[in-house]
Design an enzyme around this catalytic site. Structure first.
Site, PDB file in Angstrom:
ATOM      1  N   ASP A 160      13.697  30.689 -90.204  1.00 48.63           N
ATOM      2  CA  ASP A 160      13.475  29.250 -90.031  1.00 48.63           C
ATOM      3  C   ASP A 160      14.815  28.517 -90.044  1.00 48.63           C
ATOM      4  O   ASP A 160      15.842  29.107 -90.372  1.00 48.63           O
ATOM      5  CB  ASP A 160      12.623  28.723 -91.191  1.00 48.63           C
ATOM      6  CG  ASP A 160      11.351  29.531 -91.400  1.00 48.63           C
ATOM      7  OD1 ASP A 160      10.610  29.720 -90.429  1.00 48.63           O
ATOM      8  OD2 ASP A 160      11.113  29.979 -92.547  1.00 48.63           O
ATOM      9  N   ASP A 184      11.258  30.983 -85.804  1.00 47.98           N
ATOM     10  CA  ASP A 184       9.961  30.881 -86.486  1.00 47.98           C
ATOM     11  C   ASP A 184       9.578  29.406 -86.627  1.00 47.98           C
ATOM     12  O   ASP A 184       9.147  28.792 -85.676  1.00 47.98           O
ATOM     13  CB  ASP A 184      10.038  31.632 -87.823  1.00 47.98           C
ATOM     14  CG  ASP A 184       8.686  31.850 -88.453  1.00 47.98           C
ATOM     15  OD1 ASP A 184       7.683  31.898 -87.718  1.00 47.98           O
ATOM     16  OD2 ASP A 184       8.612  31.984 -89.695  1.00 47.98           O
ATOM     17  N   ASP A 185       9.745  28.838 -87.795  1.00 48.12           N
ATOM     18  CA  ASP A 185       9.427  27.421 -87.970  1.00 48.12           C
ATOM     19  C   ASP A 185      10.711  26.610 -88.160  1.00 48.12           C
ATOM     20  O   ASP A 185      11.741  27.156 -88.550  1.00 48.12           O
ATOM     21  CB  ASP A 185       8.543  27.244 -89.207  1.00 48.12           C
ATOM     22  CG  ASP A 185       7.264  28.067 -89.107  1.00 48.12           C
ATOM     23  OD1 ASP A 185       6.496  27.843 -88.155  1.00 48.12           O
ATOM     24  OD2 ASP A 185       7.054  28.938 -89.971  1.00 48.12           O
ATOM     25  N   ASP A 188      10.048  25.750 -93.636  1.00 49.33           N
ATOM     26  CA  ASP A 188       8.929  26.460 -94.252  1.00 49.33           C
ATOM     27  C   ASP A 188       9.033  26.383 -95.773  1.00 49.33           C
ATOM     28  O   ASP A 188      10.085  26.693 -96.349  1.00 49.33           O
ATOM     29  CB  ASP A 188       8.959  27.935 -93.796  1.00 49.33           C
ATOM     30  CG  ASP A 188       7.641  28.651 -94.095  1.00 49.33           C
ATOM     31  OD1 ASP A 188       6.771  28.065 -94.762  1.00 49.33           O
ATOM     32  OD2 ASP A 188       7.500  29.810 -93.643  1.00 49.33           O
ATOM     33  N   LYS A 224       6.087  23.542 -91.966  1.00 50.84           N
ATOM     34  CA  LYS A 224       5.029  24.373 -92.538  1.00 50.84           C
ATOM     35  C   LYS A 224       5.084  24.177 -94.047  1.00 50.84           C
ATOM     36  O   LYS A 224       6.059  24.552 -94.697  1.00 50.84           O
ATOM     37  CB  LYS A 224       5.314  25.812 -92.165  1.00 50.84           C
ATOM     38  CG  LYS A 224       4.149  26.724 -92.274  1.00 50.84           C
ATOM     39  CD  LYS A 224       4.547  27.996 -91.579  1.00 50.84           C
ATOM     40  CE  LYS A 224       3.674  29.137 -91.903  1.00 50.84           C
ATOM     41  NZ  LYS A 224       4.283  30.371 -91.394  1.00 50.84           N
TER      42      LYS A 224
END
Ligand SMILES: *[C@@H]1O[C@H](CO)[C@@H](O)[C@H](O)[C@H]1NC(C)=O
Ligand SMILES: *[C@@H]1O[C@H](CO)[C@@H](O)[C@H](O)[C@H]1NC(C)=O
Ligand SMILES: *[C@@H]1O[C@H](CO)[C@@H](O)[C@H](O)[C@H]1NC(C)=O
Length: 336
Positions: A160, A184-185, A188, A224
């Site tokens: 992330d 990914d994000d 997070d 997230k």
């Protein structure tokens, strides 16, 4: 998405009055930490720092061959600070850190409290750009740029821009950060069991497979904000933007707590703007526009009022332009 410059903080003022050591590091350094003979490696400065010290990074790109591990703490009145010297531009580039078992993250802080990180840029690392973990409290991360981080060894499952994961500790704050194009994000907070405050955090372009991983495991959310099975964790998210992420803008992700959302924007994300399926979040004055799979999916005990979806749910891109013009004209009228 312009860069907002930061005023010197109260924390730094306290540090200065404590007469602590200033430790210098420069990409070309080979000395022992003075301004005239700086260290060459950030890790050397971290290893020597004690509460109250300020680690000043001189201009340029640091390309460590192992991740920078921070496992020590300042104290409430004497944090350990890591920041650029003056207005110099500092980059931590992870390109020299091919996939090892434990990372490598750009900056990895574990069981580390009362630290202050300002003005860092962490990109192209082989895990999350900046990760806070374990028993860590009262850390401030301010003015962070974190982008193009990816994890080939997990096919994009966990790199992330910023993560505060697997741990607990009060008083952690991420303020004024830009997190983009990570695999990914954007951000997070997986398995972090205490509230984290996020303000002016902008996450965009996360979760696209820019590296040709197969199979691809990137999640692609802007923010997230938890995980099921964790205790309820009442994070606070203000004045933040999720834009053109592969999937959702903001998601509670199983967190059963009450997240406070104020004045955030989800725009043009590839899935839904705001997704609250497990939390009893409190949502005020948020805006969700032109997300591909609906603006807000709120299930359960969410308290939502005064958000774009609460009245007229047909905002469009052009509303932003009109609003911008209105603001510009207001500024002009007021000579701002
Ligand atoms: C964090 O800071 C607060 C406020 O200064 C203080 O009361 C608290 O004890 C700190 N927490 C830890 C774990 O040090
Ligand atoms: C937007 O949608 C609402 C119903 O949600 C409708 O009453 C209103 O007329 C629409 N406005 C525009 C400008 O299309
Ligand atoms: C949403 O974004 C697309 C792609 O940029 C654009 O073509 C479309 O007009 C936008 N829709 C609205 C309602 O603003």
């Amino acid at each position: 998405m312009h860069r907002v410059s930061c005023k010197p903080s109260i924390l730094l003022a306290i540090v200065a009055s404590a007469g602590a050591r200033d430790i210098f590091v420069a990409p070309s350094g080979s000395g022992s930490g003075s301004i005239d003979a700086p260290f060459g490696f950030i890790q050397d400065a971290v290893d020597e720092a004690v509460a109250g010290d300020v680690i000043y990074l001189r201009q340029g790109t640091f390309a460590p061959s192992a991740n920078i591990q921070i496992g020590k703490s300042g104290s409430r009145t004497s944090p350990i600070s890591i920041r650029p010297y003056g207005s110099e531009k500092v980059i931590v580039n992870g390109e020299n850190m091919p996939g090892l078992i434990n990372g490598p993250y750009g900056i990895y802080a574990r069981d580390a409290s009362h630290n202050y990180y300002e003005g860092l840029s962490t990109h192209d690392n082989y895990e999350t750009g900046f990760q806070l973990e374990g028993a860590s409290s009262n850390n401030t991360v301010i003015n962070l740029d974190s982008y193009m981080n990816r994890d080939p060894r997990k096919n994009g499952e966990s790199a992330d821009g910023f993560a505060c994961k697997s741990g607990q500790g009060e008083g952690n704050v991420l303020r004024n950060a830009r997190l983009w194009n990570n695999v990914d994000d954007g951000l997070d907070l997986y398995m972090f069991a205490s509230p984290v405050t996020l303000e002016e955090v902008y996450a965009w372009g996360n979760g696209y497979n820019r590296w040709g991983f197969s199979p691809f495991e990137g999640d692609g959310n802007g923010f997230k904000l938890g995980i099921s099975g964790n205790p309820p964790t009442d994070h606070v998210v203000r004045n933040s933007i999720a834009y053109k992420n592969y999937k959702k803008g903001f998601i509670d992700n199983g967190n059963p707590g009450s997240i406070t959302f104020e004045r955030n924007t989800a725009w043009k994300n590839g899935d839904t703007g705001f997704v609250m399926r497990s939390s009893s979040s409190d949502m005020r004055k948020n805006l969700a526009v032109n997300n591909s799979n609906g603006q807000a999916q709120l299930i359960g005990a969410v308290d939502s009022s005064g958000n774009s979806w609460d009245s007229n749910d047909n905002w469009s891109d052009s509303d932003f332009h009109q609003r911008r013009r209105a603001i510009a004209s207001l500024w002009k009228q007021n000579h701002l």
